[in-house]
Design a protein around this motif. Structure first.
Motif, PDB file in Angstrom:
ATOM      1  N   LYS A 199       0.820  -1.215   0.000  1.00 32.03           N
ATOM      2  CA  LYS A 199       0.000   0.000   0.000  1.00 32.03           C
ATOM      3  C   LYS A 199       0.855   1.267   0.000  1.00 32.03           C
ATOM      4  O   LYS A 199       0.375   2.346  -0.381  1.00 32.03           O
ATOM      5  CB  LYS A 199      -0.915   0.013   1.230  1.00 32.03           C
ATOM      6  N   GLN A 200       2.119   1.142   0.415  1.00 24.19           N
ATOM      7  CA  GLN A 200       2.990   2.309   0.494  1.00 24.19           C
ATOM      8  C   GLN A 200       3.726   2.591  -0.815  1.00 24.19           C
ATOM      9  O   GLN A 200       4.401   3.615  -0.932  1.00 24.19           O
ATOM     10  CB  GLN A 200       4.021   2.106   1.619  1.00 24.19           C
ATOM     11  N   ILE A 201       3.612   1.691  -1.778  1.00 22.19           N
ATOM     12  CA  ILE A 201       4.297   1.904  -3.064  1.00 22.19           C
ATOM     13  C   ILE A 201       3.461   2.836  -3.928  1.00 22.19           C
ATOM     14  O   ILE A 201       2.293   2.560  -4.197  1.00 22.19           O
ATOM     15  CB  ILE A 201       4.509   0.559  -3.794  1.00 22.19           C
ATOM     16  N   PRO A 202       4.003   3.962  -4.373  1.00 20.94           N
ATOM     17  CA  PRO A 202       3.221   4.920  -5.170  1.00 20.94           C
ATOM     18  C   PRO A 202       2.790   4.320  -6.518  1.00 20.94           C
ATOM     19  O   PRO A 202       3.583   3.659  -7.205  1.00 20.94           O
ATOM     20  CB  PRO A 202       4.200   6.090  -5.381  1.00 20.94           C
ATOM     21  N   ASN A 203       1.541   4.555  -6.890  1.00 24.61           N
ATOM     22  CA  ASN A 203       1.041   4.075  -8.183  1.00 24.61           C
ATOM     23  C   ASN A 203       1.719   4.782  -9.358  1.00 24.61           C
ATOM     24  O   ASN A 203       1.712   4.263 -10.482  1.00 24.61           O
ATOM     25  CB  ASN A 203      -0.480   4.264  -8.263  1.00 24.61           C
ATOM     26  N   ASP A 204       2.283   5.963  -9.079  1.00 29.21           N
ATOM     27  CA  ASP A 204       2.944   6.713 -10.158  1.00 29.21           C
ATOM     28  C   ASP A 204       4.094   5.914 -10.770  1.00 29.21           C
ATOM     29  O   ASP A 204       4.377   6.027 -11.963  1.00 29.21           O
ATOM     30  CB  ASP A 204       3.476   8.045  -9.626  1.00 29.21           C
ATOM     31  N   LYS A 222      11.326  -4.995 -10.849  1.00 26.56           N
ATOM     32  CA  LYS A 222      12.031  -3.719 -10.882  1.00 26.56           C
ATOM     33  C   LYS A 222      11.418  -2.666  -9.957  1.00 26.56           C
ATOM     34  O   LYS A 222      12.099  -1.701  -9.597  1.00 26.56           O
ATOM     35  CB  LYS A 222      12.048  -3.178 -12.320  1.00 26.56           C
ATOM     36  N   ILE A 223      10.160  -2.839  -9.586  1.00 24.90           N
ATOM     37  CA  ILE A 223       9.500  -1.842  -8.736  1.00 24.90           C
ATOM     38  C   ILE A 223       9.023  -2.463  -7.433  1.00 24.90           C
ATOM     39  O   ILE A 223       9.409  -2.018  -6.345  1.00 24.90           O
ATOM     40  CB  ILE A 223       8.315  -1.192  -9.481  1.00 24.90           C
ATOM     41  N   THR A 224       8.194  -3.505  -7.536  1.00 23.39           N
ATOM     42  CA  THR A 224       7.565  -4.065  -6.342  1.00 23.39           C
ATOM     43  C   THR A 224       8.598  -4.627  -5.368  1.00 23.39           C
ATOM     44  O   THR A 224       8.605  -4.265  -4.181  1.00 23.39           O
ATOM     45  CB  THR A 224       6.564  -5.163  -6.733  1.00 23.39           C
ATOM     46  N   LEU A 225       9.469  -5.513  -5.844  1.00 23.25           N
ATOM     47  CA  LEU A 225      10.446  -6.127  -4.943  1.00 23.25           C
ATOM     48  C   LEU A 225      11.421  -5.117  -4.333  1.00 23.25           C
ATOM     49  O   LEU A 225      11.648  -5.147  -3.113  1.00 23.25           O
ATOM     50  CB  LEU A 225      11.208  -7.228  -5.671  1.00 23.25           C
ATOM     51  N   PRO A 226      12.012  -4.211  -5.115  1.00 27.70           N
ATOM     52  CA  PRO A 226      12.911  -3.232  -4.473  1.00 27.70           C
ATOM     53  C   PRO A 226      12.197  -2.343  -3.450  1.00 27.70           C
ATOM     54  O   PRO A 226      12.746  -2.094  -2.367  1.00 27.70           O
ATOM     55  CB  PRO A 226      13.427  -2.404  -5.656  1.00 27.70           C
ATOM     56  N   MET A 227      10.994  -1.885  -3.770  1.00 24.49           N
ATOM     57  CA  MET A 227      10.275  -1.016  -2.841  1.00 24.49           C
ATOM     58  C   MET A 227       9.765  -1.782  -1.624  1.00 24.49           C
ATOM     59  O   MET A 227       9.539  -1.205  -0.555  1.00 24.49           O
ATOM     60  CB  MET A 227       9.105  -0.349  -3.565  1.00 24.49           C
ATOM     61  N   LEU A 228       9.584  -3.091  -1.790  1.00 25.00           N
ATOM     62  CA  LEU A 228       9.068  -3.915  -0.702  1.00 25.00           C
ATOM     63  C   LEU A 228      10.188  -4.590   0.089  1.00 25.00           C
ATOM     64  O   LEU A 228       9.917  -5.322   1.032  1.00 25.00           O
ATOM     65  CB  LEU A 228       8.129  -4.984  -1.280  1.00 25.00           C
ATOM     66  N   PHE A 309      16.349  -1.905  -0.118  1.00 27.24           N
ATOM     67  CA  PHE A 309      16.298  -0.582  -0.726  1.00 27.24           C
ATOM     68  C   PHE A 309      15.455   0.334   0.147  1.00 27.24           C
ATOM     69  O   PHE A 309      14.338  -0.008   0.533  1.00 27.24           O
ATOM     70  CB  PHE A 309      15.682  -0.670  -2.129  1.00 27.24           C
ATOM     71  N   TYR A 310      15.999   1.522   0.460  1.00 25.83           N
ATOM     72  CA  TYR A 310      15.252   2.536   1.190  1.00 25.83           C
ATOM     73  C   TYR A 310      15.025   3.731   0.277  1.00 25.83           C
ATOM     74  O   TYR A 310      15.922   4.136  -0.475  1.00 25.83           O
ATOM     75  CB  TYR A 310      15.995   2.969   2.453  1.00 25.83           C
ATOM     76  N   GLU A 311      13.838   4.297   0.368  1.00 25.12           N
ATOM     77  CA  GLU A 311      13.443   5.338  -0.577  1.00 25.12           C
ATOM     78  C   GLU A 311      14.255   6.608  -0.408  1.00 25.12           C
ATOM     79  O   GLU A 311      14.551   7.307  -1.372  1.00 25.12           O
ATOM     80  CB  GLU A 311      11.954   5.636  -0.423  1.00 25.12           C
TER      81      GLU A 311
END
Length: 320
Positions: A199-204, A222-228, A309-311
């Motif tokens: 839920k914290q991963i931006p849809n953008d 490339k997006i989900t796993l690194p952000m999660l 990975f930290y944002e």
């Protein structure tokens, strides 16, 4: 200035000073009062038993005889003359290596599927989370033993397809995998944590990648796993800690058998403590397990800089 005015000013200054002094103590005292129940529980139910256990690990302590100091003899016996210790360590590591990744994979995949706006999604999430609430109970372990028994429903399903099954919990080559499967079935807690992270991963990010032509497979890696990855790191640590302490299912379903194929460490510790009443020896076993868990956790934490990975820079290191 009159004497009366001077006395009044002096009294007011003294009262203000007393209030200032009391105000500095009121907040800390109130804080300690609020956390007093936790402090009592921590020191009475955690810290004191741990210190006492550490002391007993250097003694020959049984319920039948007085405590006698033996130094490091318990640890020496464990590492040099205890074959069951080696067997239980081996089985425990096999269980951890098999169950933790499979549980995390199942939790993550289901979380991704349930992270959608669809009708009745709350009911699906509740139904999938429910096994985590009852999975560690004795009743479920007994049911699991019957399901994978010789006459269990699992073999009956295999029989429909002409496959002859064995007693899965009584076969040394499959017994441990039945315990692993039970653990994987209880992925609800990890799934809920993954859902919170998704839920914290931006849809953008997904929209921008779609414009660039990325498909769902590429977006996941490339997006989900690194952000999660911070959430994955937390679930991994908690999963490893819980897996090393697994006891109920091994005790109820197989009781360490057949042929010690499910003889996990916690079961061996329990046997030493409450079957042989060797409380000093079992205390040494408990502290060895604590050290093992700490070492594994430190190793995972040390490798996290390469895959977590930290944002923001302030939250930690970015993965390059």
């Amino acid at each position: 200035m009159s004497q009366t005015t001077s006395v009044a000013l002096t009294t007011a200054a003294g009262t203000k000073k007393r209030k200032s002094f009391l105000s500095r103590w009121d907040a800390p005292i109130a804080g300690y009062l609020f956390i007093l129940p936790w402090l009592i529980g921590f020191f009475g139910l955690t810290a004191y038993p741990m210190i006492l256990s550490l002391y007993y690990s250097f003694t020959d302590y049984t319920l039948m005889e007085p405590v006698s100091w033996v130094g490091a003899r318990n640890y020496e016996r464990i590492f040099t003359a205890d074959d069951k210790f080696i067997q239980s360590i081996k089985v425990t590591f096999m269980y951890v290596i098999a169950s933790v990744p499979l549980k995390l994979i199942a939790a993550l995949l289901v979380a991704v599927v349930l992270n959608k706006a669809m009708r009745g999604i709350s009911a699906y999430r509740t139904a999938i989370y429910f096994p985590s609430l009852i999975g560690g109970s004795i009743a479920v372990s007994l049911l699991w033993r019957n399901i994978f028994g010789v006459d269990g429903i699992f073999n009956k399903i295999l029989g429909i397809f002409g496959i002859g099954g064995t007693g899965w919990v009584t076969n040394p080559s499959t017994a441990l995998w039945t315990l692993v499967l039970l653990t994987v079935w209880q992925f609800g807690s990890s799934m809920v944590i993954f859902l919170a992270g998704l839920k914290q991963i931006p849809n953008d990010l997904y929209e921008a990648s779609s414009v660039d032509g990325a498909n769902k497979f590429v977006q996941f890696f490339k997006i989900t796993l690194p952000m999660l990855s911070p959430t994955l790191y937390f679930n991994l640590i908690m999963g490893v800690i819980n897996a090393f302490q697994m006891f109920t299912s091994a005790y109820v379903i197989t009781n360490g058998g057949p042929m010690n194929s499910t003889y996990v460490y916690a079961l061996y510790l329990y046997e030493r403590a409450f079957s042989r009443y060797q409380l000093g020896y079992s205390s040494a076993l408990a502290w060895i397990m604590l050290v093992i868990i700490v070492i594994v956790a430190v190793i995972i934490a040390g490798t996290s800089k390469y895959w977590v990975f930290y944002e923001t820079e302030s939250g930690g290191k970015k993965r390059k």
